[in-house]
Design an enzyme around this catalytic site. Structure first.
Site, short mmCIF file in Angstrom:
data_model
loop_
_atom_site.label_atom_id
_atom_site.label_comp_id
_atom_site.label_asym_id
_atom_site.label_seq_id
_atom_site.Cartn_x
_atom_site.Cartn_y
_atom_site.Cartn_z
N HIS A 1 1.00 -1.23 0.03
CA HIS A 1 -0.03 0.05 0.23
C HIS A 1 0.99 1.41 0.31
O HIS A 1 0.68 2.27 0.70
CB HIS A 1 -1.06 -0.36 1.27
CG HIS A 1 -2.15 1.04 1.25
ND1 HIS A 1 -1.70 2.42 1.05
CD2 HIS A 1 -3.29 0.83 1.16
CE1 HIS A 1 -3.22 3.09 0.90
NE2 HIS A 1 -4.10 2.37 1.57
N GLU B 1 -0.65 1.79 -5.28
CA GLU B 1 -0.63 0.09 -4.95
C GLU B 1 -0.76 -0.86 -5.91
O GLU B 1 -1.37 -1.18 -6.08
CB GLU B 1 -1.74 0.04 -3.52
CG GLU B 1 -1.83 1.63 -3.17
CD GLU B 1 -3.72 1.53 -2.20
OE1 GLU B 1 -3.82 2.50 -1.72
OE2 GLU B 1 -3.73 0.60 -1.98
O1 TA6 Z 1 -6.16 1.75 -0.68
C1 TA6 Z 1 -7.42 2.17 -0.63
C2 TA6 Z 1 -7.94 1.99 0.81
O2 TA6 Z 1 -8.71 1.21 1.00
C3 TA6 Z 1 -8.48 3.13 1.30
O3 TA6 Z 1 -10.33 3.29 1.17
C4 TA6 Z 1 -8.58 3.57 2.46
O4 TA6 Z 1 -9.22 3.81 3.72
C5 TA6 Z 1 -7.02 3.46 2.96
O5 TA6 Z 1 -6.98 2.28 1.93
C6 TA6 Z 1 -6.19 3.49 3.67
O6 TA6 Z 1 -6.69 2.21 5.25
P1 TA6 Z 1 -6.36 2.96 6.31
O7 TA6 Z 1 -6.45 1.62 6.77
O8 TA6 Z 1 -4.75 2.43 6.32
O9 TA6 Z 1 -6.29 3.83 6.93
#
Ligand code: TA6
Length: 298
Positions: free
Chosen positions: A168, A270
Site C-alpha cells: 500500500h 498500490e
Molecule cells: O487503498 C485505499 C484504501 O482502501 C482506502 O479506502 C483507505 O481506507 C486507505 O486504504 C487507507 O486505509 P487505512 O486502513 O490504512 O486507513
C-alpha cells in the site's frame, strides 16, 4: 531478537544499523552508496526510501500513530491476507494482520548494488486471533538504485486458503493537483466511492477524493511530478490489481493519524491482488508479488 542481539549478529554488514523508537519499535536503517532507507520491524513497514541526491520517494504522515496495535501511516503498509474491511467481520482490523504484527528479522546481505533485508512472519498465537490458516510470509526488501519489495506467501497448512494483498505504497509528491499518472489508459477500474465500473481515459489526474481499484493494468505506471522535477516508476509483477488513493480534504479530516493539510503531498499507487484478482493458495504452494520502485530526474 532484541536490539543488542540484532546489532551483534549483523555488525558485519556495514550498510545496516538498528535503532529503537516509540513503543519498543525497532527500525532497520540502511545507508549505502545508492540510497538510504528505513524499515520498522513492527509491520515489516518500509518507512523511507531516499535515492542518493534525491528527496524521499515515500511519504510518511507527521500524525502517524507510533503505537503497536495501530498501523503506521505512510511508507509501505502491508495489506494481507485481506484488503480493506474484513469481508465477513468488520471488527477485525482493516487491511489484515500483517501490518500490525511483530515480524522476525530473518536475514540480511549486502552487495555493491544493494542492501537486502528479509523479514519473516509465521502463523501462530498472534495470527490465529484473526485468521485460522497456517502460513509463512517472507518479505524481501532490497535498497539500491531501486527499491525492490517482494512479498512471498507459503501455505504451510493442509487446506486451500484465499488471500487478498497489497503493497500500500504512499508516494511523496509535490502537489496532487499538479501531477499525473500514466500507464492506465483503457484499463477497467472500480470506483469504490461511487461503486461503479469505469474505464480509464488517458492519464489519471486528481481534483477530488480518489479511491479506485484498477483491474489487470499494464505492469508499469509512472507518476509525473513536475513540481519535484522527477518521474516515479512503479513496476509490478505477479500483481493483477493496482489501487489509486488520495483522501482529499474531508476524508483527511476524518482520519486522526493524517494531517488535515497533508493530502496534497501524497498519492497511494498500490501493487496488489484484490477483489476478483484475490488468490487461492494450495497446501505447500507459494506465491510472490513484487514491486520495483525507482525515480528519474526530469
Ligand atoms: O487503498 C485505499 C484504501 O482502501 C482506502 O479506502 C483507505 O481506507 C486507505 O486504504 C487507507 O486505509 P487505512 O486502513 O490504512 O486507513
Amino acid at each position: 531478537m532484541n536490539l543488542n542481539e540484532l546489532r551483534n549478529q549483523y555488525q558485519h554488514i556495514s550498510s545496516i544499523n538498528f535503532s529503537e523508537h516509540e513503543d519498543g519499535m525497532i527500525h532497520i536503517n540502511v545507508c549505502n552508496a545508492h540510497a538510504s532507507g528505513s524499515i520498522c520491524l513492527y509491520g515489516a513497514h518500509v518507512m523511507s526510501f531516499t535515492p542518493a541526491g534525491e528527496e524521499d520517494i515515500l511519504w510518511m504522515s507527521t500524525e502517524s500513530y507510533r503505537k503497536k496495535g495501530k498501523p503506521l501511516r505512510g511508507g509501505v503498509p502491508l495489506c494481507w491476507p485481506w484488503f480493506g474491511a474484513h469481508p465477513q467481520d468488520e471488527s477485525l482490523p482493516a487491511h489484515g494482520l500483517a501490518r500490525l504484527a511483530d515480524w522476525e528479522f530473518n536475514s540480511a546481505s549486502e552487495t555493491l548494488e544493494s542492501t537486502i533485508v528479509e523479514l519473516k512472519l509465521t502463523s501462530g498465537d498472534y495470527s490465529k486471533k484473526y485468521w485460522s490458516n497456517d502460513f509463512e510470509l517472507l518479505y524481501r526488501v532490497s535498497i539500491g538504485k531501486e527499491l525492490k519489495l517482494e512479498l512471498t506467501t507459503t501455505n504451510t497448512g493442509s487446506a486451500d486458503f484465499s488471500i487478498a494483498e497489497a503493497l500500500h505504497t504512499y508516494f511523496n509528491i509535490s502537489d496532487i493537483s499538479n501531477i499525473r499518472v500514466s500507464g492506465f489508459d483503457g484499463c477497467a477500474y472500480t470506483d469504490t466511492l461511487t461503486c461503479t465500473e469505469e474505464v480509464q481515459q488517458g492519464d489519471i489526474t486528481f481534483n477530488a477524493e480518489t479511491d479506485r481499484i484498477y483491474h489487470d493494468p499494464a505492469p508499469e505506471s509512472v507518476i509525473h511530478d513536475p513540481g519535484k522535477s522527477r518521474k516515479i516508476i512503479n513496476l509490478r509483477s505477479n500483481s493483477r490489481s493496482a489501487v489509486m488513493w488520495n483522501p482529499w480534504i474531508a476524508k483527511s479530516q476524518r482520519m486522526p493519524d493524517f494531517g488535515d493539510r497533508e493530502y496534497p503531498g501524497m498519492l497511494c499507487v498500490e501493487t496488489a491482488n484484490v477483489r476478483k484478482n484475490a488468490l487461492t493458495i494450495k497446501p505447500g504452494a507459494t506465491h510472490s508479488m513484487s514491486a520495483m520502485i525507482s525515480s528519474i530526474k526530469q
